[in-house]
Design a protein around this motif. Structure first.
Motif, PDB file in Angstrom:
ATOM      1  N   LYS A   1       4.807  -4.017  11.967  1.00  0.00           N
ATOM      2  CA  LYS A   1       4.643  -2.558  11.903  1.00  0.00           C
ATOM      3  C   LYS A   1       4.542  -2.068  10.473  1.00  0.00           C
ATOM      4  N   ILE A   2       5.231  -2.741   9.565  1.00  0.00           N
ATOM      5  CA  ILE A   2       5.204  -2.294   8.170  1.00  0.00           C
ATOM      6  C   ILE A   2       4.221  -3.103   7.330  1.00  0.00           C
ATOM      7  N   SER A   3       3.429  -3.965   7.988  1.00  0.00           N
ATOM      8  CA  SER A   3       2.491  -4.798   7.225  1.00  0.00           C
ATOM      9  C   SER A   3       1.145  -4.114   7.045  1.00  0.00           C
ATOM     10  N   PRO A   4       0.660  -4.045   5.800  1.00  0.00           N
ATOM     11  CA  PRO A   4      -0.655  -3.434   5.568  1.00  0.00           C
ATOM     12  C   PRO A   4      -1.801  -4.350   6.003  1.00  0.00           C
ATOM     13  N   LEU A   5      -1.487  -5.575   6.380  1.00  0.00           N
ATOM     14  CA  LEU A   5      -2.557  -6.518   6.753  1.00  0.00           C
ATOM     15  C   LEU A   5      -3.020  -6.324   8.192  1.00  0.00           C
ATOM     16  N   ARG A   6      -2.146  -5.745   9.013  1.00  0.00           N
ATOM     17  CA  ARG A   6      -2.548  -5.541  10.411  1.00  0.00           C
ATOM     18  C   ARG A   6      -3.371  -4.273  10.527  1.00  0.00           C
ATOM     19  N   LYS A   7      -4.593  -4.480  11.006  1.00  0.00           N
ATOM     20  CA  LYS A   7      -5.460  -3.317  11.214  1.00  0.00           C
ATOM     21  C   LYS A   7      -5.246  -2.842  12.645  1.00  0.00           C
ATOM     22  N   LYS A   8      -5.089  -1.561  12.767  1.00  0.00           N
ATOM     23  CA  LYS A   8      -4.799  -1.023  14.105  1.00  0.00           C
ATOM     24  C   LYS A   8      -6.016  -1.095  15.029  1.00  0.00           C
TER      25      LYS A   8
ATOM     26  N   GLU B   1       0.854  -1.187   0.000  1.00  0.00           N
ATOM     27  CA  GLU B   1       0.000   0.000   0.000  1.00  0.00           C
ATOM     28  C   GLU B   1       0.888   1.234   0.000  1.00  0.00           C
TER      29      GLU B   1
ATOM     30  N   LYS C   1       3.469   0.465   3.016  1.00  0.00           N
ATOM     31  CA  LYS C   1       3.366  -0.639   3.973  1.00  0.00           C
ATOM     32  C   LYS C   1       3.338  -1.915   3.146  1.00  0.00           C
ATOM     33  N   THR C   2       4.196  -2.850   3.484  1.00  0.00           N
ATOM     34  CA  THR C   2       4.340  -4.050   2.651  1.00  0.00           C
ATOM     35  C   THR C   2       4.290  -5.332   3.468  1.00  0.00           C
ATOM     36  N   PHE C   3       3.454  -6.252   2.992  1.00  0.00           N
ATOM     37  CA  PHE C   3       3.464  -7.628   3.471  1.00  0.00           C
ATOM     38  C   PHE C   3       4.068  -8.415   2.324  1.00  0.00           C
ATOM     39  N   GLY C   4       5.217  -9.040   2.555  1.00  0.00           N
ATOM     40  CA  GLY C   4       5.827  -9.772   1.453  1.00  0.00           C
ATOM     41  C   GLY C   4       7.261 -10.148   1.758  1.00  0.00           C
TER      42      GLY C   4
ATOM     43  N   TYR D   1       0.161 -11.655   9.815  1.00  0.00           N
ATOM     44  CA  TYR D   1       0.516 -10.398   9.126  1.00  0.00           C
ATOM     45  C   TYR D   1       1.952 -10.369   8.596  1.00  0.00           C
ATOM     46  N   VAL D   2       2.708 -11.480   8.797  1.00  0.00           N
ATOM     47  CA  VAL D   2       4.108 -11.462   8.412  1.00  0.00           C
ATOM     48  C   VAL D   2       4.358 -12.546   7.370  1.00  0.00           C
ATOM     49  N   GLU D   3       5.173 -12.240   6.388  1.00  0.00           N
ATOM     50  CA  GLU D   3       5.474 -13.197   5.331  1.00  0.00           C
ATOM     51  C   GLU D   3       6.721 -14.009   5.710  1.00  0.00           C
TER      52      GLU D   3
ATOM     53  N   ARG E   1       8.740  -5.775  14.193  1.00  0.00           N
ATOM     54  CA  ARG E   1       9.201  -4.864  13.136  1.00  0.00           C
ATOM     55  C   ARG E   1       8.439  -5.109  11.831  1.00  0.00           C
ATOM     56  N   LEU E   2       8.295  -6.374  11.456  1.00  0.00           N
ATOM     57  CA  LEU E   2       7.620  -6.689  10.193  1.00  0.00           C
ATOM     58  C   LEU E   2       6.116  -6.413  10.263  1.00  0.00           C
TER      59      LEU E   2
END
Lengths: 122, 374
Positions: free
Chosen positions: B367-374, A39, A55-58, B290-292, B364-365
């Motif tokens: 925090k940068i994941s768009p899958l985690r909704k706050k 995103e 923001k990246t999941f990957g 939420y983490v790959e 850390r991962l």
């Protein structure tokens, strides 16, 4: 996976990851099924992208390329930002394993979507 | 380096290396040679054959040495001919899973059994899957990714009732679980040396003496004409030594259990994949929401911790592991799974360090994941 040092460095300390509170354009691509979601959020002032965050999941490549996409976009006019290519992203990281090249496309797609979203509103 | 990837391979034990060294330097004869040096080499490998047979309650003439688990699995499936039907599972190792496609090209019919959320097959589904032409059932004993164990005794009972051969890939379970080929009605069993602190490139297939098996490699008369090629003498000796050594399973299980407890009590939104109790004693497989997987694996590697993942991003395909998907989990959870596999060489301090590092990386991962909704 054979990543260059530049990729690893960028993955360890990305510079543009996170929320962008004053964003006026956002673009989301990918899906969790494929293992990549990005995103990109941009802040545009006078036709220039003054800030961008993602923001990246990957995987490692997804995180590092999407971070580079933001870096390349910042300071450019939205027209110039739309011209950023996959090659620009890859060369910034020296190289990417062939099977990871598609990751760099995703980040660019997200950026383009964010630009379109901005254009629609403005 | 904190090595938690013992499901991939293990550190070779010093005792094994010493013995192999000795053989390479002194007993370098070809076991097929008639002179004394050859006869000595032959004698040495026959001792190992005996040892392995004893370990699984077989006889020495039922053991075929191979280049490892993959060859053993391929060789076992080679009993099938066009028109035969094979029953296997959806969670086999690639050396079975990929071979199935080749078998189908040759006109062999294949059925793959489903597994439940823990990775266990349903015996009723197995019973219903038999056909007139079913020749073989092949079931992985201890799964390489999630560690789930199948009940070989019960599966063996079904197969014996139906008068169908049973093969089991025991590469991960050999020496970790008690396996008796007679009790389990096993017709064939695959095993490998490098999962038990032995060398890479050597394994064995047990084949019940009443079964005719076709070779994959033709040439000399080695291995009772079932596998041509000069025997890998140092490898076989290494396998023999590894079989003798204590895997210290109580210690391994204790470390693994301590790790699971620590992760579950100190971290949020984690899920243990597979079965809680019915699993290989050295295996823990977790999904971190939420983490790959690949980015988690690489981050751990940068901190000197070696693990593995079933995530697609570590391979060329976009699909996550067929094993994790067979459990019915969502792709997102499958992409975030990491396998931690322990050995006797690990310590409690290493587990403590790993969980500490893991917490920081996952945070850390996320925090940068768009899958985690706050």
């Amino acid at each position: 996976m054979n990543y260059t040092n530049k990729v690893i460095e960028r993955f360890k300390s990305p510079k543009h990851m996170g929320e962008l509170k004053e964003a006026n354009g956002k673009g989301k691509v990918g899906n969790p099924v494929c293992g990549d979601v990005m995103e990109v959020a941009i802040k545009v002032e006078n036709n220039i992208i003054v800030d961008a965050k993602v923001k990246t999941f990957g995987c490692v490549a997804a995180i590092s390329t999407s971070d580079v996409v933001c870096e390349l976009a910042i300071g450019k006019t939205i027209g110039d930002a739309e011209q950023i290519t996959k090659a620009d992203v890859v060369s910034k990281l020296e190289d990417l394993p062939p099977e990871k090249i598609h990751c760099s496309l995703l980040g660019l797609d997200a950026l383009k979507k964010a630009i379109s979203a901005y254009k629609e509103k403005h | 380096m904190i090595y938690l990837d013992n499901g991939a391979t293990t550190q070779v034990a010093t005792e094994v290396v010493k013995e192999m060294d000795e053989v390479m330097l002194n007993d370098y004869g070809n076991p097929s040679s008639l002179h004394s040096l050859g006869r000595k080499a032959k004698e040495l490998i026959e001792e190992v054959r005996e040892k392995i047979a004893k370990e699984i309650n077989a006889t020495a003439d039922e053991i075929i040495f191979t280049s490892g688990g993959s060859e053993a699995n391929n060789l076992a499936l080679n009993v099938l001919e066009s028109g035969d039907h094979l029953i296997t599972t959806k969670i086999e190792h690639h050396s079975i899973e990929v071979t199935l496609k080749e078998l189908e090209k040759k006109g062999i019919e294949v059925s793959q059994l489903n597994v439940d959320a823990e990775g266990v097959i349903d015996l009723e589904e197995l019973k219903k899957s038999f056909k007139q032409n079913t020749k073989l059932v092949s079931v992985i004993h201890g799964n390489n990714e999630i560690g789930t164990l199948q009940d070989l005794i019960k599966i063996g009972e079904v197969c014996s009732e139906k008068k169908v051969m049973l093969h089991s890939d025991c590469v991960q379970s050999f020496k970790k679980e008690k396996i008796d080929v007679v009790k389990a009605n096993l017709s064939m069993l695959s095993l490998s040396a490098h999962k038990i602190h032995g060398p890479k490139g050597v394994g064995a297939l047990y084949v019940n003496k009443n079964i005719k098996i076709k070779p994959l490699i033709f040439g000399g008369a080695q291995e009772n004409k079932k596998r041509a090629g000069t025997e890998n003498v140092p490898g076989i000796i290494g396998l023999g030594k590894a079989v003798e050594l204590d895997l210290e399973l109580d210690k391994v299980k204790e470390l693994r259990d301590y790790f699971i407890k620590k992760v579950e009590s100190e971290m949020e939104e984690v899920k243990l994949n597979g079965s809680r109790s019915n699993r290989l004693c050295n295996n823990a497989n977790f999904s971190f929401k939420y983490v790959e997987g690949e980015s988690l694996l690489m981050s751990l590697d940068l901190e000197g911790i070696a693990v593995s993942t079933g995530s697609a991003c570590s391979s060329r395909s976009l699909k996550p592991s067929h094993v994790l998907m067979a459990l019915g989990m969502g792709a997102e959870q499958a992409h975030g799974s990491i396998r931690f596999t322990f050995s006797k060489f690990n310590t409690k301090e290493e587990v403590d360090k790993t969980v500490d590092v893991l917490k920081k990386i996952v945070e850390r991962l996320r925090k940068i994941s768009p899958l985690r909704k706050k």
